[in-house]
Write an enzyme that holds these catalytic residues in place. Structure first.
Site, PDB file in Angstrom:
ATOM      1  N   LYS A 114     -45.774  42.654   0.953  1.00 20.95           N
ATOM      2  CA  LYS A 114     -47.132  43.068   1.327  1.00 20.95           C
ATOM      3  C   LYS A 114     -48.176  42.334   0.513  1.00 20.95           C
ATOM      4  CE  LYS A 114     -46.766  47.385   3.772  1.00 20.95           C
ATOM      5  NZ  LYS A 114     -47.129  48.786   3.912  1.00 20.95           N
ATOM      6  N   LYS A 196     -37.827  42.207  10.630  1.00 19.02           N
ATOM      7  CA  LYS A 196     -37.729  43.564  11.186  1.00 19.02           C
ATOM      8  C   LYS A 196     -38.867  43.873  12.154  1.00 19.02           C
ATOM      9  CE  LYS A 196     -40.299  46.493   8.071  1.00 19.02           C
ATOM     10  NZ  LYS A 196     -40.492  47.661   7.286  1.00 19.02           N
ATOM     11  N   LYS A 199     -44.595  47.807  12.724  1.00 16.13           N
ATOM     12  CA  LYS A 199     -45.725  48.369  13.454  1.00 16.13           C
ATOM     13  C   LYS A 199     -47.010  47.613  13.181  1.00 16.13           C
ATOM     14  CE  LYS A 199     -45.242  52.717  10.968  1.00 16.13           C
ATOM     15  NZ  LYS A 199     -45.402  52.658   9.526  1.00 16.13           N
TER      16      LYS A 199
HETATM   17  P1  TYM Z   1     -42.662  53.301   7.430  1.00 14.23           P
HETATM   18  O1  TYM Z   1     -43.845  54.070   7.848  1.00 14.23           O
HETATM   19  O2  TYM Z   1     -42.775  51.836   7.270  1.00 14.23           O
HETATM   20  O3  TYM Z   1     -41.474  53.562   8.444  1.00 14.23           O
HETATM   21  C1  TYM Z   1     -41.110  54.873   8.838  1.00 14.23           C
HETATM   22  C2  TYM Z   1     -39.603  54.994   8.981  1.00 14.23           C
HETATM   23  O4  TYM Z   1     -39.139  54.058   9.957  1.00 14.23           O
HETATM   24  C3  TYM Z   1     -38.120  53.239   9.385  1.00 14.23           C
HETATM   25  N1  TYM Z   1     -38.252  51.906   9.955  1.00 14.23           N
HETATM   26  C4  TYM Z   1     -37.275  51.271  10.594  1.00 14.23           C
HETATM   27  N2  TYM Z   1     -36.006  51.600  10.873  1.00 14.23           N
HETATM   28  C5  TYM Z   1     -35.269  50.711  11.560  1.00 14.23           C
HETATM   29  N3  TYM Z   1     -35.739  49.523  11.996  1.00 14.23           N
HETATM   30  C6  TYM Z   1     -37.003  49.145  11.738  1.00 14.23           C
HETATM   31  N4  TYM Z   1     -37.467  47.975  12.176  1.00 14.23           N
HETATM   32  C7  TYM Z   1     -37.839  50.035  11.009  1.00 14.23           C
HETATM   33  N5  TYM Z   1     -39.119  49.966  10.598  1.00 14.23           N
HETATM   34  C8  TYM Z   1     -39.347  51.118   9.945  1.00 14.23           C
HETATM   35  C9  TYM Z   1     -38.400  53.251   7.894  1.00 14.23           C
HETATM   36  O5  TYM Z   1     -37.244  52.934   7.151  1.00 14.23           O
HETATM   37  C10 TYM Z   1     -38.860  54.664   7.689  1.00 14.23           C
HETATM   38  O6  TYM Z   1     -37.757  55.526   7.584  1.00 14.23           O
HETATM   39  N6  TYM Z   1     -42.531  54.377   2.573  1.00 14.23           N
HETATM   40  C11 TYM Z   1     -42.178  54.844   3.881  1.00 14.23           C
HETATM   41  C12 TYM Z   1     -42.806  56.159   4.246  1.00 14.23           C
HETATM   42  C13 TYM Z   1     -42.544  57.233   3.258  1.00 14.23           C
HETATM   43  C14 TYM Z   1     -41.355  57.984   3.118  1.00 14.23           C
HETATM   44  C15 TYM Z   1     -41.610  58.893   2.067  1.00 14.23           C
HETATM   45  C16 TYM Z   1     -40.148  57.977   3.779  1.00 14.23           C
HETATM   46  C17 TYM Z   1     -43.424  57.667   2.330  1.00 14.23           C
HETATM   47  N7  TYM Z   1     -42.866  58.695   1.604  1.00 14.23           N
HETATM   48  C18 TYM Z   1     -40.638  59.791   1.644  1.00 14.23           C
HETATM   49  C19 TYM Z   1     -39.174  58.877   3.347  1.00 14.23           C
HETATM   50  C20 TYM Z   1     -39.420  59.766   2.298  1.00 14.23           C
HETATM   51  C21 TYM Z   1     -42.633  53.809   4.901  1.00 14.23           C
HETATM   52  O7  TYM Z   1     -43.503  53.027   4.662  1.00 14.23           O
HETATM   53  O8  TYM Z   1     -42.041  53.941   6.124  1.00 14.23           O
END
Ligand code: TYM
Length: 331
Positions: A114, A196, A199
């Site tokens: 990032k 990957k 979004k």
């Molecule tokens: P974030 O918002 O980027 O993504 C949300 C969830 O989606 C999963 N994910 C994916 N899984 C498979 N293939 C992909 N291409 C893909 N892109 C995203 C992520 O692994 C995630 O599970 N830091 C985290 C959010 C967060 C969080 C937490 C998660 C904040 N606090 C506590 C679990 C527990 C994040 O940025 O996810």
């Protein structure tokens, strides 16, 4: 609460909820929700490490929470809430910041990623973000964290911080485990299957939003990058085809081997059409529920208001314990 174990997970309200988020996380939340006490948050505090438009962020937060429910999360049995409504997240994050090393945070691949993408805004929040994530998880004495594989490193840091804190003060935090799905651990971009599905991808053809209509989904899969071999097989180097097979397998709840057999002898055109159709069918009921829920703002408002109260209560118990251990005078 009952004797079930606890799940915590969340999605950042940036961009839109993609098929990657759905298959990597949300779908598993839905599958696991009856066997655990679940806490699902729209982690809005996290989203401001990158500049956001305020009006859009507010709307997106509501949309994301509504999509959690539309996917089948039971917001009465489980807790759904906005992270910013429970101040304990920020409070614990500060404490944990003092138990996390700069070296550990510098090794986080997402930070490196990032900060190279947003070189004009490498703020301290971007750097300490995994500590806030650790606070999210540890506040609720979480047993299991269902996430995609891109969050594994952050989760391991949360475990390390918990173990370190417990090492000083005794058993304060439960040390959480990850739950990472096999086929859908890392869904790749349809346009660049070596990175990957994200979004925040500026190329909308790279990702499927779970709210995309059937024509859009079909069109995006039709354009998906594959290879010139023309053979449907799952093996090293066939990134595009592997990704389509992973998506199909995750959606149909079957192994990749079974999917490969199903497609044997067919061409890429057929593969793409069948994957698109499976995704459309998977998302259809969710999209219908989403449209209904959008008309029922009062209900959603009630769920997240009560959700925040219930979350705050649970969080306050952990935070009080932490403050006592640190030596702060009781409130
Ligand atoms: P974030 O918002 O980027 O993504 C949300 C969830 O989606 C999963 N994910 C994916 N899984 C498979 N293939 C992909 N291409 C893909 N892109 C995203 C992520 O692994 C995630 O599970 N830091 C985290 C959010 C967060 C969080 C937490 C998660 C904040 N606090 C506590 C679990 C527990 C994040 O940025 O996810």
């Amino acid at each position: 609460m009952n004797d079930k174990k606890t799940i915590f997970s969340g999605i950042q309200p940036t961009g839109c909820i993609t098929l990657g988020n759905y298959l990597g996380a949300l779908k598993n939340w839905v599958n696991l929700q009856n066997d655990y006490n679940c806490i699902f948050s729209v982690v809005d505090l996290h989203s401001i490490t990158v500049r956001q438009d305020s009006a859009q962020l507010r709307k997106r937060c509501m949309d994301f929470l509504t999509q959690y429910l539309a996917c089948g999360i039971d917001g009465e049995e489980n807790i759904v809430f906005f992270q910013s409504h429970v101040p304990a997240h920020s409070e614990l994050a500060w404490v944990l910041n003092c138990f996390t090393y700069m070296g550990e945070l510098s090794r986080m691949t997402q930070f490196k990623d990032k900060s190279s993408k947003h070189a004009d805004n490498i703020n301290a929040g971007l750097f300490t973000y995994p500590v806030l994530m650790a606070a999210d998880i540890l506040l609720y004495q979480t047993d299991l964290v269902p996430v995609g594989i891109d969050q594994k490193q952050h989760l391991e840091l949360a475990r390390d911080i918990a173990i370190r804190f417990n090492g000083v003060f005794g058993d304060v935090f439960k040390v959480p485990e990850g739950y990472i799905p096999k086929e859908a651990a890392r869904i790749m971009s349809l346009q660049d299957p070596t990175s990957k599905m994200s979004k925040s991808d500026p190329n909308v053809n790279g990702f499927i939003s779970i709210l995309d209509d059937p024509d859009t989904i079909r069109r995006k899969f039709k354009r998906a990058v594959t290879d010139s071999e023309g053979e449907i097989a799952f093996r090293e180097g066939k990134h595009g085809v592997n990704n389509l097979l992973n998506i199909y397998s995750a959606v149909t709840n079957q192994s990749v081997e079974k999917s490969v057999n199903e497609f044997s002898g067919l061409g890429y055109g057929e593969l793409k059409e069948r994957v698109a159709q499976a995704v459309i069918e998977e998302l259809r009921p969710m999209q219908e529920r989403y449209a209904d829920l959008c008309k029922n703002k009062d209900y959603i408002n009630k769920l997240y208001t009560e959700g925040a109260q219930r979350a705050a209560y649970l969080a306050s118990k952990t935070l009080r314990k932490v403050h006592r251990k640190l030596g702060y005078v009781d409130r």
